[in-house]
Design an enzyme around this catalytic site. Structure first.
Site, mmCIF file in Angstrom:
data_model
loop_
_atom_site.group_PDB
_atom_site.id
_atom_site.type_symbol
_atom_site.label_atom_id
_atom_site.label_comp_id
_atom_site.label_asym_id
_atom_site.label_seq_id
_atom_site.Cartn_x
_atom_site.Cartn_y
_atom_site.Cartn_z
ATOM 1 N N LYS A 22 0.959 -0.941 -0.138
ATOM 2 C CA LYS A 22 -0.374 -0.109 -0.202
ATOM 3 C C LYS A 22 0.707 1.194 0.188
ATOM 4 C CE LYS A 22 -1.656 2.317 4.179
ATOM 5 N NZ LYS A 22 -1.411 3.368 4.282
ATOM 6 N N ASN A 23 1.997 1.047 0.782
ATOM 7 C CA ASN A 23 2.859 1.799 0.857
ATOM 8 C C ASN A 23 3.750 2.829 -0.307
ATOM 9 O OD1 ASN A 23 0.889 3.227 3.658
ATOM 10 N ND2 ASN A 23 2.954 2.604 4.356
ATOM 11 N N CYS A 117 -5.665 12.487 12.936
ATOM 12 C CA CYS A 117 -6.179 11.400 12.679
ATOM 13 C C CYS A 117 -6.159 10.159 13.821
ATOM 14 C CB CYS A 117 -5.532 11.031 11.427
ATOM 15 S SG CYS A 117 -3.274 10.225 11.325
ATOM 16 N N ARG A 122 -0.277 15.053 13.086
ATOM 17 C CA ARG A 122 0.485 14.125 11.755
ATOM 18 C C ARG A 122 0.481 15.734 11.622
ATOM 19 N NH1 ARG A 122 -1.546 9.085 9.755
ATOM 20 N NH2 ARG A 122 0.508 8.801 8.336
ATOM 21 N N ASP A 307 4.092 0.440 11.899
ATOM 22 C CA ASP A 307 2.816 0.055 11.524
ATOM 23 C C ASP A 307 2.757 -1.427 12.034
ATOM 24 O OD1 ASP A 307 2.587 2.133 10.246
ATOM 25 O OD2 ASP A 307 3.209 1.698 8.505
ATOM 26 N N ARG A 399 -8.904 -0.536 3.950
ATOM 27 C CA ARG A 399 -8.226 0.632 3.512
ATOM 28 C C ARG A 399 -6.912 -0.167 3.049
ATOM 29 N NH1 ARG A 399 -6.852 5.121 7.229
ATOM 30 N NH2 ARG A 399 -5.247 4.556 5.467
HETATM 31 N N1 EPU Z 1 5.442 14.461 10.704
HETATM 32 C C1 EPU Z 1 5.727 16.733 11.417
HETATM 33 N N2 EPU Z 1 5.607 16.666 10.277
HETATM 34 C C2 EPU Z 1 5.230 16.661 8.526
HETATM 35 C C3 EPU Z 1 5.806 15.477 8.743
HETATM 36 C C4 EPU Z 1 6.270 14.719 9.397
HETATM 37 O O1 EPU Z 1 6.009 17.003 12.395
HETATM 38 O O2 EPU Z 1 5.633 17.597 7.841
HETATM 39 C C5 EPU Z 1 6.076 13.826 12.229
HETATM 40 C C6 EPU Z 1 5.076 12.785 12.478
HETATM 41 O O3 EPU Z 1 4.150 13.589 13.191
HETATM 42 C C7 EPU Z 1 5.251 11.834 12.900
HETATM 43 C C8 EPU Z 1 6.928 11.878 12.279
HETATM 44 O O4 EPU Z 1 7.158 12.807 11.791
HETATM 45 O O5 EPU Z 1 5.118 11.622 14.125
HETATM 46 C C9 EPU Z 1 6.670 10.667 11.268
HETATM 47 O O6 EPU Z 1 6.357 10.512 10.403
HETATM 48 P P1 EPU Z 1 5.983 10.146 8.543
HETATM 49 O O7 EPU Z 1 5.643 12.085 7.983
HETATM 50 O O8 EPU Z 1 6.776 9.691 8.246
HETATM 51 O O9 EPU Z 1 4.867 9.827 8.468
HETATM 52 P P2 EPU Z 1 3.975 9.737 7.240
HETATM 53 O O10 EPU Z 1 4.878 9.577 5.855
HETATM 54 O O11 EPU Z 1 2.415 10.677 6.687
HETATM 55 C C10 EPU Z 1 4.065 6.687 6.612
HETATM 56 C C11 EPU Z 1 2.996 5.832 6.270
HETATM 57 C C12 EPU Z 1 2.657 5.045 7.955
HETATM 58 C C13 EPU Z 1 3.236 5.056 8.722
HETATM 59 C C14 EPU Z 1 4.741 6.508 8.410
HETATM 60 C C15 EPU Z 1 5.510 6.233 9.975
HETATM 61 C C16 EPU Z 1 1.833 6.091 3.904
HETATM 62 C C17 EPU Z 1 1.518 6.367 2.926
HETATM 63 N N3 EPU Z 1 1.839 6.175 5.381
HETATM 64 O O12 EPU Z 1 3.185 8.052 6.932
HETATM 65 O O13 EPU Z 1 1.574 4.227 7.247
HETATM 66 O O14 EPU Z 1 3.066 4.827 10.055
HETATM 67 O O15 EPU Z 1 5.101 6.424 6.935
HETATM 68 O O16 EPU Z 1 6.195 4.977 8.902
HETATM 69 O O17 EPU Z 1 2.933 6.082 3.272
HETATM 70 C C18 EPU Z 1 -0.121 2.958 7.728
HETATM 71 O O18 EPU Z 1 0.340 2.415 6.553
HETATM 72 O O19 EPU Z 1 -1.457 2.230 8.598
HETATM 73 C C19 EPU Z 1 0.379 4.130 8.587
HETATM 74 C C20 EPU Z 1 0.150 5.212 9.166
#
Ligand code: EPU
Length: 420
Positions: A22-23, A117, A122, A307, A399
């Protein structure tokens, strides 16, 4: 709303095919916006999140054709509405991934802010700040990010304070068509980030260093079309392996790769499972044994993935001993603990740590899914609980897990979907 009914107590046995990640597929589909030529994506999982991003691309003017079940052809040469509305973005945060490609290719984008969320606030400030540093003019107004750039984005030296998966992906996609060289420091190394980079390189991008902390992207004028096969889903793989470990079963996950989930396999071995691996399969054998509790601390790749935290919490609830789990990636990712307690689990929460004392059996109860991985942990708990567990709000699980009840039933589980 659909529910799962699960009657526990059956050890899982047999083979299960793992779907595309998915990711990986979500950023890859967003990346299709970067080229006018047709792109063929193979090993696409049939998931609600994939439907959502396809809807989003379709609304923008892309043509999408689904063939042979697992293949999608995307042709984004006619995209003329660089807009991601709140109605779609609120159901899937990953919609933010269209921001970088739209801005790089069309010079403008209007994308809804995803909002909070269930697993924490996030924010998307890293995405916005990185694009600003590349020369974009960005304002946030009325819940929308409005972005534009005169001419092309400019290469820049970008550095993340905290590792961000989609942040790295969004900026990498933007940089592919920028003028000059972009460096992303403290980049995410996740296999899905590597998969996106490999996909973009297959279309003619010049990305190096993916899979390390420093990614270097030399901008090119345009990308061409191509064919790409999506990586296997490491979280789906891990979820079935934990299910087998908890139920004292023996399963083989096929069409997957062991080197994308080494931290998870290591913890399963620590829990007492015998693991063997081949080029595209992993076998876990736990027959006749109760798992031992394991300590977990989540971290960006190659650390233990957030995850998989909820699924290992389910495992610890029925393991021998005490396991301490620390969540370092998200602020509020223990919602499943409250539901697991309703099934008799002995869990003490203290900030970002959870202490779980294993008990021999959980007891079936009606429980509520709160997010994708939390739902998976409740299904796993149902597989070992005495009685019939009802998991409500399973739209969360749809999802991210393709045909979960069919796959579990194929391994012998007693699970069915009912409509309320
Ligand atoms: N963060 C910030 N500012 C930003 C972006 C992130 O403060 O602009 C913080 C977040 O709040 C969090 C940390 O950085 O505390 C890491 O978040 P990240 O940005 O890595 O998460 P994401 O990219 O939104 C993806 C996956 C998630 C997975 C995380 C961590 C996708 C579509 N989603 O989310 O997947 O948990 O990386 O590995 O790739 C899932 O599949 O269930 C899922 C939630």
């Amino acid at each position: 709303m659909d529910k799962h009914l699960i009657t526990g107590g059956v050890p899982l046995l047999g083979e299960v095919r793992i779907s595309g990640a998915k990711n990986s597929v979500l950023p890859i589909l967003a990346g299709c916006l970067l080229t006018d030529d047709p792109v063929i994506i193979k090993n696409v999982p049939h998931l609600n999140d994939v439907t959502t991003i396809m809807k989003l691309l379709g609304q923008m003017g892309a043509n999408l054709t689904i063939s042979e079940g697992l293949t999608i052809e995307v042709e984004a040469g006619h995209v003329n509405v660089p807009y991601a509305p709140y109605e779609l973005v609120r159901t899937m945060r990953a919609s933010i991934l269209v921001l970088g490609p739209l801005l790089a290719k069309h010079g403008q984008a209007k994308v809804s802010l995803p909002g909070g969320c269930a697993i924490g606030p996030r924010p998307v400030d890293f995405h916005v700040e990185g694009l600003r540093q590349m020369g974009a003019d960005i304002s946030v107004d009325g819940g929308y990010i409005q972005a534009s750039v005169q001419g092309r984005l400019k290469g820049a030296n970008l550095k993340f304070d905290i590792v961000s998966v989609t942040g790295t992906e969004n900026l990498m996609m933007a940089a592919v068509l920028a003028d000059g060289v972009t460096t992303i420091e403290n980049a995410a190394c996740e296999p899905e980030v590597q998969d996106l980079a490999n996909f973009l390189n297959c279309l003619g991008a010049k990305i190096e260093g993916h899979g390390t902390k420093t990614i270097v992207i030399e901008g090119v004028k345009s990308l061409k079309g191509g064919t790409y096969t999506v990586l296997p889903d490491r979280v789906e793989t891990g979820t079935y392996l934990v299910a087998a470990a908890m139920t004292g079963g023996r399963i083989t996950t096929k069409s997957t790769r062991a080197n994308i989930l080494e931290a998870v396999l290591h913890k399963l071995e620590e829990a007492g499972a015998e693991i063997s691996t081949g080029e595209d399969w992993i076998t876990l054998d736990m027959r006749g044994r109760r798992p031992k509790a394991v300590d977990i601390c989540t971290a960006p790749f190659p650390g233990f993935p957030t995850d998989m935290q909820a699924q290992f919490m389910a495992l610890n609830t029925v393991s021998e001993g005490v396991g301490v789990m620390t969540e370092t990636v998200f602020e509020n990712r223990f919602m499943h603990a409250h539901e697991l307690r309703r099934m008799g689990a002995n869990i003490q929460l203290n900030g970002n740590t959870a202490q779980i004392e294993g008990i021999p059996h959980l007891t079936a109860a009606p429980v509520m899914a709160t997010d994708l991985r939390a739902s998976a942990s409740l299904v796993l708990a149902g597989l070992v609980a005495q009685g019939t567990t009802i998991v409500d709000r399973i739209y969360h699980i749809d999802r991210g897990y393709e045909c979960i009840e069919e796959k579990l039933a194929q391994l012998g589980a007693n699970i069915k979907r009912v409509q309320s």
